[in-house]
Design a protein around this motif. Structure first.
Motif, PDB file in Angstrom:
ATOM      1  N   GLN A  17      -1.802   1.624  -7.589  1.00 30.94           N
ATOM      2  CA  GLN A  17      -1.778   3.044  -7.182  1.00 30.94           C
ATOM      3  C   GLN A  17      -0.467   3.727  -7.578  1.00 30.94           C
ATOM      4  OE1 GLN A  17      -1.270   0.514  -5.154  1.00 30.94           O
ATOM      5  NE2 GLN A  17       0.171   0.971  -3.539  1.00 30.94           N
ATOM      6  N   ASP A  63       5.984   7.807  -1.405  1.00 30.82           N
ATOM      7  CA  ASP A  63       6.945   6.893  -0.763  1.00 30.82           C
ATOM      8  C   ASP A  63       7.987   6.432  -1.793  1.00 30.82           C
ATOM      9  OD1 ASP A  63       5.454   6.987   1.604  1.00 30.82           O
ATOM     10  OD2 ASP A  63       4.298   5.170   1.114  1.00 30.82           O
ATOM     11  N   THR A 122       2.670   4.626  -1.157  1.00 32.50           N
ATOM     12  CA  THR A 122       2.152   5.689  -2.036  1.00 32.50           C
ATOM     13  C   THR A 122       3.218   6.054  -3.072  1.00 32.50           C
ATOM     14  OG1 THR A 122       3.046   7.435  -0.648  1.00 32.50           O
ATOM     15  CG2 THR A 122       0.812   6.651  -0.111  1.00 32.50           C
ATOM     16  N   GLN A 123       2.762   6.824  -4.055  1.00 33.53           N
ATOM     17  CA  GLN A 123       3.694   7.341  -5.075  1.00 33.53           C
ATOM     18  C   GLN A 123       4.784   8.179  -4.395  1.00 33.53           C
ATOM     19  OE1 GLN A 123       3.480   6.512  -8.222  1.00 33.53           O
ATOM     20  NE2 GLN A 123       4.922   7.905  -9.175  1.00 33.53           N
ATOM     21  N   ASP A 181       0.824  -1.224   0.000  1.00 36.65           N
ATOM     22  CA  ASP A 181       0.000   0.000   0.000  1.00 36.65           C
ATOM     23  C   ASP A 181       0.858   1.274   0.000  1.00 36.65           C
ATOM     24  OD1 ASP A 181       1.025  -0.115   2.514  1.00 36.65           O
ATOM     25  OD2 ASP A 181      -0.884   0.070   3.589  1.00 36.65           O
TER      26      ASP A 181
END
Ligand SMILES: NC(=O)c1ccc[n+]([C@@H]2O[C@H](COP(=O)([O-])OP(=O)(O)OC[C@H]3O[C@@H](n4cnc5c(N)ncnc54)[C@H](OP(=O)(O)O)[C@@H]3O)[C@@H](O)[C@H]2O)c1
Length: 285
Positions: free
Chosen positions: A103, A77, A74-75, A72
């Motif tokens: 995502q 991260d 994120t971009q 999960d």
């Protein structure tokens, strides 16, 4: 006719043997090459590839710093890790493992990567360098296919190479590479795809056919002229089963063909390490 096999293993061994002394020279000069790897998520095949590449890196004498982001992530991260690797003095080359979770915008992450550290050679700057014949990392599978043909003494210079598929990791960069003005390239290259429904008319006139599609069994004996060289680059996985573009009956018509397993794959991995070592050499200089 039963085709001569064109294994990739000996090609990869030759490439890696050439890298050995170059890695030693870099280490002796105080610059141990570093290949950073980034894995996002829990895809077990991707985790297996990364593990194999890290083990190989260690065996060759490279460091292999690795970041594993959760499924999960994120971009933001991912971009933060890419920027860390861009700035790291001990990282010469970076691999962002594909595929990434939905995502994540893989292309945006690739754009963030320092082109000089792009070990896959897929950053737009490196595709531009390839198109212009400038030095830089060359996409690994196309580079591996050129090396495979050269190693097995299948000339392409002045001959007609038909590439089935114009994808960005394989067909398109391969067309750029094999049409360059160099002894192991210099080919008359034709690229065919879904926009060319009569593509067999082209493959039947080729000296070398390279399948770069990802549609199992798409290339069949009736698409070939006797004695042609056939290289299978495209594959699809169903679970752990590898399904190649080249139907195995092609070997009855072709003069030479890559094996179902151990053809283009090993050369791709060898080229990844060649790109990493060349990135280190450029940075050390
Ligand atoms: N062995 C390795 O190490 C290695 C490394 C990288 C890639 N690969 C494999 O190489 C293949 C190509 O990769 P890619 O990233 O370049 O793929 P891609 O972007 O999906 O491109 C596939 C190409 O095949 C063409 N195509 C699809 N169906 C067709 C059909 N029925 N008739 C004619 N052309 C057709 C597409 O045409 P349109 O452009 O008209 O849609 C497209 O140009 C994949 O199977 C991939 O897994 C293997």
């Amino acid at each position: 006719m039963t085709a001569r096999l064109l294994p990739g293993g000996p090609v990869a061994e030759a490439v890696l043997a050439d890298l050995g002394p170059r890695i030693e020279a870099l280490v002796a000069a105080g610059h141990r090459p570093g290949l950073g790897t980034i894995l996002v998520g829990d895809d077990s095949a991707s985790a297996g590839y990364i593990r194999m590449k890290m083990e190989k890196a260690t065996a060759l004498g490279l460091t292999s710093p690795h970041v594993h982001l959760p499924q999960d992530a994120t971009q933001a991260d991912l971009l933060a890790v890419v920027r860390e690797f861009n700035a790291a003095g001990d990282v010469d080359a970076v691999l962002i493992q594909h595929p990434t979770p939905p995502q994540i915008d893989f292309d945006a992450a690739l754009l963030e990567l320092d082109p000089d550290k792009d070990v896959d050679g897929l950053h737009p700057v490196n595709m531009g360098r390839l198109a212009l014949g400038m030095p830089g990392p060359v996409p690994c599978t196309p580079a591996g296919i050129e090396a495979l043909l050269a190693h097995h003494e299948i000339p392409v210079s002045g001959r007609h190479v038909v590439i089935l598929g114009r994808g960005t990791t394989l067909g398109r960069p391969l067309a750029l590479l094999l049409s360059q003005k160099r002894p192991t390239a210099n080919a008359a290259v034709t690229v065919v795809h879904t926009g060319v429904p009569d593509w067999p008319e082209y493959t039947r006139r080729a000296d070398v056919v390279i399948a770069a599609v990802g549609v199992p069994g798409i290339l069949r004996p009736e698409h070939l002229t006797p004695g042609v060289t056939v290289v299978g680059g495209g594959v699809r996985y169903e679970g752990k089963r590898l399904l190649p573009d080249v139907d195995e009956s092609c070997a009855e018509v072709a003069g030479a063909v890559t094996p179902r397993l151990g053809g283009v794959g090993p050369t791709t991995i060898a080229m990844l390490f060649r790109n990493a070592v060349e990135a280190a050499e450029r940075r050390a200089a």
